[in-house]
Design an enzyme around this catalytic site. Structure first.
Site, PDB file in Angstrom:
ATOM      1  N   GLU A 152      21.532  52.197   1.635  1.00  0.00           N
ATOM      2  CA  GLU A 152      21.538  53.406   0.402  1.00  0.00           C
ATOM      3  C   GLU A 152      21.845  54.789   0.772  1.00  0.00           C
ATOM      4  O   GLU A 152      20.851  55.566   0.649  1.00  0.00           O
ATOM      5  CB  GLU A 152      19.910  53.238   0.179  1.00  0.00           C
ATOM      6  CG  GLU A 152      19.625  51.817  -0.521  1.00  0.00           C
ATOM      7  CD  GLU A 152      18.543  51.559  -1.369  1.00  0.00           C
ATOM      8  OE1 GLU A 152      17.318  52.462  -1.037  1.00  0.00           O
ATOM      9  OE2 GLU A 152      18.239  50.725  -2.065  1.00  0.00           O
ATOM     10  N   GLU A 308      19.392  43.462  -2.577  1.00  0.00           N
ATOM     11  CA  GLU A 308      18.225  43.426  -2.306  1.00  0.00           C
ATOM     12  C   GLU A 308      17.459  43.108  -3.591  1.00  0.00           C
ATOM     13  O   GLU A 308      18.086  43.591  -4.900  1.00  0.00           O
ATOM     14  CB  GLU A 308      17.636  44.793  -2.095  1.00  0.00           C
ATOM     15  CG  GLU A 308      17.832  45.316  -0.655  1.00  0.00           C
ATOM     16  CD  GLU A 308      17.597  46.513  -0.070  1.00  0.00           C
ATOM     17  OE1 GLU A 308      16.393  47.052  -0.785  1.00  0.00           O
ATOM     18  OE2 GLU A 308      18.091  47.313   0.609  1.00  0.00           O
TER      19      GLU A 308
END
Ligand code: GLA
Ligand code: ZN
Length: 665
Positions: A152, A308
């Site tokens: 991220e 995710e």
């Protein structure tokens, strides 16, 4: 468009065996549980740097060798991460420059994660080194199938090196200071720059009103992330050219131009955490569908990974409500319907300590498989095995909505009109929802995407135009395309300089057959109305006041001094049609307006009529139907279908329970 990385849907997620290095029996238990959970993959090593290099130049890969071998022996594919998202304490202590500096010029101390300077040559070198060692060591490991780069990417750094890099970036993007002063309109408030060194990053205690500079900074930060990433993957490309590379994106995160970043990854992956069952499940379903479509569209319809999701709760909402049973399964299948070739979780096993110990996981602190969450994950794993048929199948819609990352930046930095109502994504979702309800596949593209693939292009609030956009809209409509624009379209160029000669910009006035003379903003509680097709629609927030210069008026304002003036127009231009909707969409206007257009263009997708809060989506030979309502719903398929999961033939009405879905063939 089609692209296959595996022959089956990947089912797995973030796995942190390094947290359990002192209890090897847990590793063996993990293997047993993974088999029980129908998990076929693990993402390993995301935050493992201090375990891999406990001291500078001292390495310990043995634990990773062992776990990769175990995973392989148990038939699991490994997605191997590079560890740059969090660094060892020794590294930050020895090389201060790797730590981020905030906008006030204060260097962060060591801590948390995602806390690195994007420019620091030392950090880039250290990252390259550990990545090289990982690639060398595991290039032939049979379990390793994909690279997960860092984690991220986000944030920004204001250190002196980043300031200098920003100035260098500006020199490369503007011919000279004259051009920069002109494009930044620096005559305003006496802001002429006479030396590059006078430029610093935007900040509240410094320059934060030169909009063009703020846009330049956003572009620079985005480019810095991409260049940081390119440095990370250079050794991987060299040593493991056949292993695909991805990095996990975060929904519509604005700090990086993902539509640009997408060009540099082999496949898109993203982390999906909707707030289900908190009073707005349908809204979450619509928004999540939009995000999936955005990511599928980034590589021309190519499948992506849902890297995710949580099998139960997260720990970072204010209140972490448990979604209803089987909501996660529905949410996962929604991803698959929109183009995901994976269902992955954060996280496999709950950590015992640390910040995320109360975040949902497949394996809870109890440590065994007798939990609702575990059973649901295992059930979903079984379901996914029956859906191999979609793997690798990409698709494009016939309708595109323009959601452009850089327009989002521009929309959110200018001062004027309705400063309280500036919701670019929200506006796009209002146009997306009626298409979602009709089961029409939509692509979400930047303004420099290829319009020619689409029968209909909708561009909500296209305030800023990148170079070439005017021509591309004109050419698209001229060649027979249908283009819908809304309020405040074509106001500024990419440096936020207003177009002169009237709005929308330049020849868009001819394409749309209108001129917008003024824009009115409506404070809370003050509304107008638009009469369209014999019905009145309430109008809130913002109203462009138009002159029709050639366009046909389809709807008119009903109140205020501009009552009777055009609010909805259509202009035949070349072989196509250019529509202008002059106000912020409210109520069911978009639904009625688009309903007519999609009917005329025969865009309706599947033959399955769905009631409210239920929608259908086609991928490959399967039709997926989802019920996001709080109660059971009935659908009436147009023909006989086979239920792919049960094998039974379906004729007549079919009930879909709440939280349920169907996969039909
Ligand atoms: C992000 C991160 C993960 C984890 C989860 C928690 O997606 O990538 O490491 O922190 O959030 O939801
Ligand atoms: Zn920096």
């Amino acid at each position: 468009m089609d692209k296959k990385f595996f022959n089956y849907i990947i089912h797995g997620g973030d796995y942190n065996p390094d947290q359990w290095i002192n209890t090897p029996e847990i590793w063996d238990e993990d293997m047993r549980l993974m088999n029980l959970a129908n998990v076929n993959s693990a993402t390993v090593g995301i935050f493992s740097w201090s375990m891999l290099e406990p001291e500078e130049g001292i390495y310990n890969f043995e634990w990773l060798d062992e776990i990769l071998d175990k995973l392989h022996k148990n038939g699991k594919d490994v997605i191997l991460a590079t560890p740059s998202g969090a660094r060892p304490a020794w590294l930050a202590q020895k090389y201060h420059e790797v730590l981020r500096v905030n906008e006030n010029g204060i260097r962060n101390e060591y801590g948390v994660r995602h806390n690195h300077c994007l420019t620091s040559p030392v950090y880039r070198e250290k990252v390259r080194n550990i990545n090289t060692l990982l690639a060398e060591r595991y290039k032939n490991h049979p379990a390793v199938k994909m690279w997960h780069i860092s984690n991220e990417y986000c944030g920004e750094c204001h250190c002196e090196m980043c300031q200098q890099a920003f100035r260098d970036w500006l020199r490369a993007h503007y011919k000279d200071l004259d051009e920069l002063n002109r494009k930044w309109w620096n005559g305003f408030w006496s802001h002429q720059i006479t030396d590059w060194s006078q430029i610093n990053s935007p900040k509240d205690r410094g320059e934060n009103h030169v909009v063009a500079m703020k846009l330049a900074w956003r572009r620079f930060v985005s480019d810095s992330h991409i260049s940081f990433y390119k440095n990370e993957i250079a050794p991987l490309r060299e040593i493991t050219p056949d292993i695909p590379v991805t990095t996990n994106f975060m929904r519509m995160y604005g700090g990086i131009d993902y539509q640009d970043f997408a060009k540099h990854v082999d496949l898109i992956s993203w982390d999906n955490y909707p707030a289900w069952d908190r009073g707005n499940t349908v809204g979450q379903a619509v928004e999540t569908a939009f995000v999936h479509d955005t990511f599928r569209s980034m590589k021309d319809g190519q499948p992506f990974f849902m890297m995710e999701s949580t099998p139960s709760i997260v720990n970072w909402h204010d209140v972490n409500k448990i979604p209803k049973p089987f909501r996660q399964e529905q949410s996962s299948i929604q991803a698959v319907a929109h183009g995901a070739d994976s269902v992955q979780y954060f996280q496999w096993r709950k950590s015992r300590g640390g910040h995320e110990k109360f975040h949902g996981a497949v394996v809870d602190h109890c440590g065994h498989e007798n939990t609702r969450v575990f059973r649901e994950v295992s059930h979903l794993g079984d379901v996914l095995k029956k859906l191999d048929g979609v793997v690798g199948k990409g698709y494009n819609g016939k309708v595109a909505i323009i959601y452009d990352w850089q327009n989002e930046w521009a929309v959110n930095v200018f001062c004027g009109y309705n400063n309280n109502k500036r919701d670019y994504l929200g506006e796009c979702l209002k146009w997306y929802k009626p298409l979602w309800e009709q089961g029409i596949a939509v692509d979400v593209i930047p303004m420099d995407g290829d319009f020619s693939k689409y029968n209909l292009v909708i561009a909500p609030f296209l305030y800023m135009l990148k170079d070439g956009t005017i021509d591309r809209i004109e050419n698209y409509v001229k060649a027979g395309g249908n283009f819908v624009a809304t309020y405040l379209t074509g106001i500024v160029d990419k440096d936020d300089l207003c177009y002169l000669g009237g709005f929308p910009a330049s020849k868009l006035k001819d394409v749309f057959g209108i001129w917008c003379e003024e824009t009115d903003s409506l404070p809370e509680g003050i509304t107008n109305a638009v009469a369209f097709n014999g019905k009145d629609y309430e109008v809130i927030d913002i109203c462009d006041i138009l002159h029709a210069n050639g366009a046909e008026t389809l709807g008119e304002y009903q109140h205020d001094f501009y009552a009777g003036t055009p609010a909805v127009t259509v202009n035949e231009y070349g072989k196509g049609k250019a529509y202008y909707v002059a106000f912020a969409n409210a109520g069911d206007f978009a639904e009625d307006f688009l309903g007519e257009i999609t009917k005329a263009l025969k865009l309706n997708a599947s033959g399955i009529r769905t009631p409210d809060d239920v929608y259908a989506r086609q991928r490959g030979e399967y039709t997926f139907v989802f019920n996001f309502a709080d109660e059971n719903k009935t659908i009436s398929p147009d023909r006989e279908y086979t239920n792919v999961l049960s094998g039974e033939k379906l004729t007549g009405d079919v009930v879909i329970p709440t939280c349920g879905y169907l996969v039909l063939k």
